[in-house]
Motif scaffolding. Structure first.
Motif, PDB file in Angstrom:
ATOM      1  N   THR A 214       0.807  -1.153  -0.045  1.00  0.00           N
ATOM      2  CA  THR A 214       0.052   0.057  -0.003  1.00  0.00           C
ATOM      3  C   THR A 214       0.853   1.411  -0.219  1.00  0.00           C
ATOM      4  O   THR A 214       1.720   1.395   1.006  1.00  0.00           O
ATOM      5  CB  THR A 214      -0.903   0.114   1.156  1.00  0.00           C
ATOM      6  N   ILE A 215       0.600   2.272  -0.852  1.00  0.00           N
ATOM      7  CA  ILE A 215       1.015   3.395  -0.775  1.00  0.00           C
ATOM      8  C   ILE A 215       0.481   4.529  -0.817  1.00  0.00           C
ATOM      9  O   ILE A 215      -0.651   4.565  -1.484  1.00  0.00           O
ATOM     10  CB  ILE A 215       2.146   3.654  -2.174  1.00  0.00           C
ATOM     11  N   ARG A 216       0.559   5.381   0.173  1.00  0.00           N
ATOM     12  CA  ARG A 216      -0.319   6.747   0.036  1.00  0.00           C
ATOM     13  C   ARG A 216       0.629   7.988  -0.084  1.00  0.00           C
ATOM     14  O   ARG A 216       1.721   7.984   0.620  1.00  0.00           O
ATOM     15  CB  ARG A 216      -0.981   6.788   1.552  1.00  0.00           C
ATOM     16  N   ALA A 217       0.000   9.000  -0.687  1.00  0.00           N
ATOM     17  CA  ALA A 217       0.662  10.188  -0.910  1.00  0.00           C
ATOM     18  C   ALA A 217       0.007  11.214  -0.230  1.00  0.00           C
ATOM     19  O   ALA A 217      -1.234  11.286  -0.201  1.00  0.00           O
ATOM     20  CB  ALA A 217       1.057  10.345  -2.473  1.00  0.00           C
TER      21      ALA A 217
ATOM     22  N   PHE B  13       2.216  14.585   4.840  1.00  0.00           N
ATOM     23  CA  PHE B  13       3.464  13.822   5.292  1.00  0.00           C
ATOM     24  C   PHE B  13       4.868  14.469   5.249  1.00  0.00           C
ATOM     25  O   PHE B  13       5.076  15.415   4.175  1.00  0.00           O
ATOM     26  CB  PHE B  13       3.612  12.438   4.466  1.00  0.00           C
ATOM     27  N   THR B  14       5.648  14.377   6.177  1.00  0.00           N
ATOM     28  CA  THR B  14       6.969  15.281   6.176  1.00  0.00           C
ATOM     29  C   THR B  14       8.313  14.700   5.528  1.00  0.00           C
ATOM     30  O   THR B  14       9.113  15.094   5.129  1.00  0.00           O
ATOM     31  CB  THR B  14       7.176  15.617   7.695  1.00  0.00           C
ATOM     32  N   LYS B  15       7.925  13.332   5.447  1.00  0.00           N
ATOM     33  CA  LYS B  15       9.036  12.566   4.495  1.00  0.00           C
ATOM     34  C   LYS B  15       8.495  11.294   4.196  1.00  0.00           C
ATOM     35  O   LYS B  15       7.657  10.782   4.464  1.00  0.00           O
ATOM     36  CB  LYS B  15      10.374  12.139   5.689  1.00  0.00           C
TER      37      LYS B  15
ATOM     38  N   SER C  26       5.252  13.545  -0.130  1.00  0.00           N
ATOM     39  CA  SER C  26       5.891  12.498   0.381  1.00  0.00           C
ATOM     40  C   SER C  26       4.762  11.272   0.482  1.00  0.00           C
ATOM     41  O   SER C  26       3.748  11.366   0.304  1.00  0.00           O
ATOM     42  CB  SER C  26       6.327  12.820   1.884  1.00  0.00           C
ATOM     43  N   ILE C  27       5.546  10.096   0.506  1.00  0.00           N
ATOM     44  CA  ILE C  27       4.772   8.917   0.825  1.00  0.00           C
ATOM     45  C   ILE C  27       4.983   7.975   1.690  1.00  0.00           C
ATOM     46  O   ILE C  27       6.094   7.981   2.389  1.00  0.00           O
ATOM     47  CB  ILE C  27       5.099   8.147  -0.725  1.00  0.00           C
ATOM     48  N   HIS C  28       4.018   7.258   2.148  1.00  0.00           N
ATOM     49  CA  HIS C  28       4.071   6.256   3.128  1.00  0.00           C
ATOM     50  C   HIS C  28       3.934   4.863   2.182  1.00  0.00           C
ATOM     51  O   HIS C  28       2.910   4.661   1.589  1.00  0.00           O
ATOM     52  CB  HIS C  28       3.174   6.299   4.295  1.00  0.00           C
ATOM     53  N   ILE C  29       4.933   3.893   2.539  1.00  0.00           N
ATOM     54  CA  ILE C  29       4.881   2.642   1.876  1.00  0.00           C
ATOM     55  C   ILE C  29       4.718   1.421   2.814  1.00  0.00           C
ATOM     56  O   ILE C  29       5.614   1.309   3.832  1.00  0.00           O
ATOM     57  CB  ILE C  29       6.131   2.334   1.101  1.00  0.00           C
ATOM     58  N   CYS C  30       3.901   0.503   2.804  1.00  0.00           N
ATOM     59  CA  CYS C  30       3.698  -0.492   3.600  1.00  0.00           C
ATOM     60  C   CYS C  30       3.557  -1.780   2.883  1.00  0.00           C
ATOM     61  O   CYS C  30       2.797  -1.778   2.155  1.00  0.00           O
ATOM     62  CB  CYS C  30       2.618  -0.247   4.798  1.00  0.00           C
TER      63      CYS C  30
ATOM     64  N   ALA D 156      -4.910   7.218   9.393  1.00  0.00           N
ATOM     65  CA  ALA D 156      -3.541   8.348   9.483  1.00  0.00           C
ATOM     66  C   ALA D 156      -2.621   8.197   8.551  1.00  0.00           C
ATOM     67  O   ALA D 156      -1.490   8.674   8.721  1.00  0.00           O
ATOM     68  CB  ALA D 156      -3.244   8.257  10.995  1.00  0.00           C
ATOM     69  N   GLY D 157      -2.563   6.840   7.920  1.00  0.00           N
ATOM     70  CA  GLY D 157      -1.462   6.681   6.851  1.00  0.00           C
ATOM     71  C   GLY D 157      -0.478   5.801   7.535  1.00  0.00           C
ATOM     72  O   GLY D 157       0.749   5.869   6.976  1.00  0.00           O
TER      73      GLY D 157
END
Length: 416
Positions: free
Chosen positions: A50-53, A57-59, A110-114, A408-409
């Motif tokens: 899963t990727i969220r942009a 997000f700060t980084k 920025s993106i969060h990847i899980c 919350a991502g």
């Protein structure tokens, strides 16, 4: 309500029958030779990502199997993300030039990847291939990139060479190419997953521990020191690629099996010719290969074919009509560790035994039972798990309900 920019995908494992080993350019991950693989079903082996942009997000952050990793520690990972962002940035510029004033600047966020695997990471089961394929597929979907799967396979290749082949289902060639910039080094689907429905695979997990010599380090040493390697690249692989593509097109299992086993053997011979030598197979691995040759001798034909990547785990290809006797033989010779649940050892997803509880019983066929008696039984747990699977499709986009991130991502299943 604020729109959430997020995508979840799964991507498959692929197992090469013509091996990739050696790079002509380490930075761009350009191979010394072409390779060919079979994509396995995601119902049994896959990476979900899963990727969220978000502008909030700060980084960039990454979680792998619930544990946060240093995203900046992997140059390949940051290169893959940066390449996808450049493609998105070009798309945004085109949108603005066409008068779309409110184009979402996803390339700047920025993106969060899980990411989670449903199989052991870095244990010879091509986890980097499915992982980077899932990453690039998710970025391509999230960024709404217009590039084809073949074009995106070049982005996946920058992360992990074999990942480019997991961008497709079925039977996939990675064309080595000759261009210095790697533009002609990409994945090419030889046949889709519906082409040969009778073909199935068993994965015998001999070890789920991380290998001691990584593929990246091992192949570089091979290129520098192996005298056999040059002959493989110059003459053997080109000839085998042509013959293997013909065998797949004609669904010729005898030829498919012969080339698969010979190429696996040569790959490991080249590893042993490396200085210092590299040995990915162990005694159990070699015993499995011997059993497959004995099984074929009893059947009087090529009924099964083994292949080993850079690890001790065996992948056995066979047609579904031969699978029952093969599973009976292997599960008897390599009995389950009593500490492992029956369904975890062999789930019997295709019902070849009628019940997973029958795994380990003596084979029904007199000739196979005689072979099993001649081979004998290895210590329980020598094979930790048998995964039965088939040829599968390429990356899948999942519904939002399958996301690995919470509102919350952040990861839903984070570990301390």
């Amino acid at each position: 309500m604020t729109k959430v920019y997020e995508t979840t995908v799964t991507a498959p494992v692929n197992i090469a029958v013509i091996k990739y080993w050696g790079k002509r350019d380490s930075a761009l991950i350009l191979p010394t030779n072409s390779s060919l693989s079979v994509t396995l079903s995601q119902d049994h082996l896959s990476t979900r990502t899963t990727i969220r942009a978000s502008a909030e997000f700060t980084k960039d952050r990454l979680w792998l199997n619930g544990v946060e990793e240093d995203i900046g520690a992997s140059k390949r990972l940051t290169n893959s993300i940066a390449t996808a962002r450049k493609l998105r940035e070009a798309l945004e510029q085109k949108q603005r030039s066409n008068g779309v004033e409110d184009a979402v600047p996803l390339s700047k966020w920025s993106i969060h990847i899980c990411s989670e695997n449903n199989f052991p990471t870095a244990a010879g089961l091509a986890s980097s291939a499915s992982g980077y394929s899932a990453l690039v597929s998710a970025l391509g979907t999230l960024f709404e990139l217009p590039q084809s799967a073949a074009e995106l396979s070049r982005v996946a290749r920058v992360g992990s060479g074999s990942a480019c082949r997991s961008m497709f289902g079925g039977f996939v060639a990675w064309r080595a190419g000759v261009a210095a910039d790697g533009n002609d080094s990409f994945a090419d689907q030889v046949a889709d997953h519906r082409h040969w429905p009778e073909l199935q695979a068993l994965i015998l997990v001999v070890s789920d521990k991380k290998k001691t010599v990584s593929s990246t380090a091992g192949m570089q040493t091979t290129v520098e020191t192996s005298e056999l390697f040059g002959e493989r690249v110059r003459s053997v692989v080109p000839r085998r690629m042509q013959a293997m593509e013909k065998a797949i097109a004609e669904r010729d299992f005898a030829t498919f099996a012969d080339i698969t086993m010979r190429d696996s053997n040569q790959f490991h011979a080249v590893c042993l010719d490396t200085y210092p030598p590299i040995s990915y197979m162990n005694d159990v691995s070699r015993s499995i290969a011997n059993i497959i040759h004995a099984f074929n001798a009893v059947r009087g034909r090529a009924a099964a074919a083994y292949t080993y990547d850079a690890g001790p785990n065996a992948v056995i290809y066979a047609l579904k009509d031969d699978m029952r006797e093969l599973v009976e033989l292997l599960s008897f010779c390599f009995p389950r560790d009593p500490a492992v649940l029956t369904a975890d050892f062999y789930a019997d997803p295709f019902g070849v035994l009628g019940s997973a509880d029958r795994a380990g019983e003596p084979p029904n066929s007199p000739s196979i039972a005689q072979l099993a008696e001649a081979v004998g039984q290895f210590p329980a747990g020598s094979v930790r798990r048998i995964i039965h699977t088939e040829v599968g499709d390429g990356p899948r986009v999942l519904p939002a309900s399958q996301s690995l991130l919470n509102e919350a991502g952040m990861p839903k299943r984070a570990k301390e």
